[in-house]
Every structure is written in C-alpha cells, then in structure tokens.
Design an enzyme around this catalytic site. Structure first.
Site, mmCIF file in Angstrom:
data_model
loop_
_atom_site.group_PDB
_atom_site.id
_atom_site.type_symbol
_atom_site.label_atom_id
_atom_site.label_comp_id
_atom_site.label_asym_id
_atom_site.label_seq_id
_atom_site.Cartn_x
_atom_site.Cartn_y
_atom_site.Cartn_z
ATOM 1 N N CYS A 102 6.268 -35.294 -0.850
ATOM 2 C CA CYS A 102 6.046 -36.710 -0.916
ATOM 3 C C CYS A 102 4.467 -37.291 -1.705
ATOM 4 O O CYS A 102 4.512 -37.072 -2.878
ATOM 5 C CB CYS A 102 6.125 -37.456 0.366
ATOM 6 S SG CYS A 102 6.425 -39.100 0.416
ATOM 7 N N HIS A 205 11.136 -35.382 2.499
ATOM 8 C CA HIS A 205 10.413 -34.864 3.385
ATOM 9 C C HIS A 205 11.108 -33.464 3.932
ATOM 10 O O HIS A 205 11.811 -33.505 4.926
ATOM 11 C CB HIS A 205 9.968 -35.516 4.536
ATOM 12 C CG HIS A 205 8.573 -36.347 4.183
ATOM 13 N ND1 HIS A 205 7.278 -35.936 4.350
ATOM 14 C CD2 HIS A 205 8.703 -37.672 3.667
ATOM 15 C CE1 HIS A 205 6.539 -36.863 4.018
ATOM 16 N NE2 HIS A 205 7.253 -37.877 3.531
ATOM 17 N N GLU A 207 10.349 -30.766 5.224
ATOM 18 C CA GLU A 207 9.907 -30.220 6.712
ATOM 19 C C GLU A 207 10.396 -30.976 7.768
ATOM 20 O O GLU A 207 10.361 -30.309 8.908
ATOM 21 C CB GLU A 207 8.302 -30.362 6.658
ATOM 22 C CG GLU A 207 7.695 -31.653 7.018
ATOM 23 C CD GLU A 207 7.613 -32.693 6.003
ATOM 24 O OE1 GLU A 207 8.282 -32.476 4.781
ATOM 25 O OE2 GLU A 207 6.987 -33.912 6.141
#
Ligand code: MN
Length: 244
Positions: A102, A205, A207
């Site tokens: 990001c 994102h 993660e």
C-alpha cells in the site's frame, strides 16, 4: 535453524508519540518462515536484516514528489517519509529484497523518482471503489496480472480479486520499475523490478487476506531474503579470520 530477519517499517503517531504496527504484518512474516523486527528512523542502513517490508499507512507529503498538496491529500508523517524514502533508496541501490505494501509500494515508486495521484477520484475520475466498505480480509475488486511479471511467475493466473483500502495510487511509474498488475480502471496495482532478486510493491493488503495466493507472496519474499542471508553468510565465511 537460522531464519531470515525481516525489518518492518512501523507507522508513527504524532499524537501519541508512538510507533505501531499491525499484527497482520508480523504474523504473515512469521508464518512464511521469517523473523520480523521493527526498523525505527535511523540514518544507518540496517545491514543486520535480510529483507525490508515497507508497511501501509497514511499519505506521503506531495512536496516529496514535486507537487503542492491538494485538499484531498490526507494526514502526512514527515518522520516516516524521511526515513522510508532514504532507506528505500539505499535498498534499491544494492540488490536487497524489498516488499512494499500500500503506502509502501508508493514509497518505492517515489524513492525511485516516480509520483502518485494524491486522490484517485479527484485526479483520475475513476469510479472504481478503491476504499472498500467491507471486512479488511475481503476481496472487493479484480486486478489483471501483467504477463511474465513477478506476480505472473508466482501465481500463474491472469487475474485475481484483492482487497482495496487506498485513495492514492501510482501515477508516473519510476524508472527501473514495471507494472505487475492493473485494476480495471487502468490504475497500477502492483510494481516490480525485473533485474532484482525480489523488489515488489502491491497496492492492496495481502497481510490481511490470509488466502493461499497472498500467503505465497510472503513465502517468495522470505525465500529471496533467505538467499540474501546465505550470500551474506558465505561472504563472512570467506573472510580471512574464518579460514582454517
Ligand atoms: Mn485498489
């Protein structure tokens, strides 16, 4: 067994004078086989780590890429901008494994001389919803993978859906970088450097998604960091003091 150490740049709160990092990042690194450590603003290159993860966060000061701020540009963090841009430039000079997520992808592009849209809807007129109102782990828009890019090599599929929690995006791509994925409105959703071991930036994102495809990105990153660690170790072994 030793594991590769991954330095993560944390977010910084001026209000609380505190650094912070989401557990999603540290957990993703751990699950992929790395050891996460935090990197605090410092003028020395952290040569004790084997890879660097530039994490997500707020907006980047537009003066950093030669623009005056527009109203829609959000909160900026001069401490993070200064540290991450310098760190990223140093990491790009050598062939160091880096993964930008990001804001981290935008940092990579700006560090290498590119620029970003300060606000997608105002500056591009795109009506695709990039600031999803859905659980963070949920994929809300699709992206096309650029053939032969690092993402294509890892995933071997032409498209995928990702989460989207951003209002800014890469505009002018920096020299040395190529797009690895685009959204249907034509925005760059991932960037990479072909001649490097692992230099990848993604606008979503991974993660927070916990899917096998997104987990694979962390695994490839950690594998590149492990190769870097081995090179470092071999260099140490060749040092005269270590000769038998
Ligand atoms: Mn998006």
């Amino acid at each position: 067994m030793e594991k590769p150490i991954i330095g993560i740049t944390p977010d910084y709160s001026y209000e609380k004078t505190r650094f912070k990092i989401s557990q999603d990042y540290t957990q993703s690194i751990l699950e992929a086989g790395g050891i996460p450590v935090l990197l605090f603003p410092n003028s020395t290159f952290p040569s004790f780590v084997d890879g660097i993860l530039f994490s997500g966060g707020g907006d980047i000061d537009p003066l950093r890429f030669g623009e005056e701020p527009i109203r829609e540009n959000g909160a900026i963090s001069p401490i993070r901008d200064a540290y991450e841009l310098a760190l990223c430039r140093q990491a790009l000079e050598i062939d160091f494994p880096i993964f930008g997520i990001c804001r981290g992808m935008q940092i990579m592009n700006i560090a290498a001389g590119g620029s970003i849209y300060q606000d997608i809807s105002v500056q591009t007129g795109s009506s695709l919803k990039h600031n999803q109102q859905a659980p963070r782990s949920y994929a809300t828009h699709s992206i096309q993978i650029v053939p032969h890019s690092l993402l294509d090599r890892i995933w071997q599929q032409p498209s995928i859906a990702v989460n989207s929690l951003h209002h800014q995006a890469v505009s002018r791509l920096a020299e040395g970088f190529a797009a690895a994925a685009c959204s249907t409105d034509g925005l760059t959703e991932a960037i990479w450097q072909e001649e490097k071991e692992f230099v990848l930036g993604v606008q979503w994102h991974p993660e927070s998604m916990h899917t096998k495809e997104q987990t694979a990105l962390f695994r490839h990153f950690i594998e590149a960091a492990e190769r870097h660690r081995q090179k470092r170790r071999n260099f140490t072994c060749r040092h005269p003091q270590n000769k038998r």
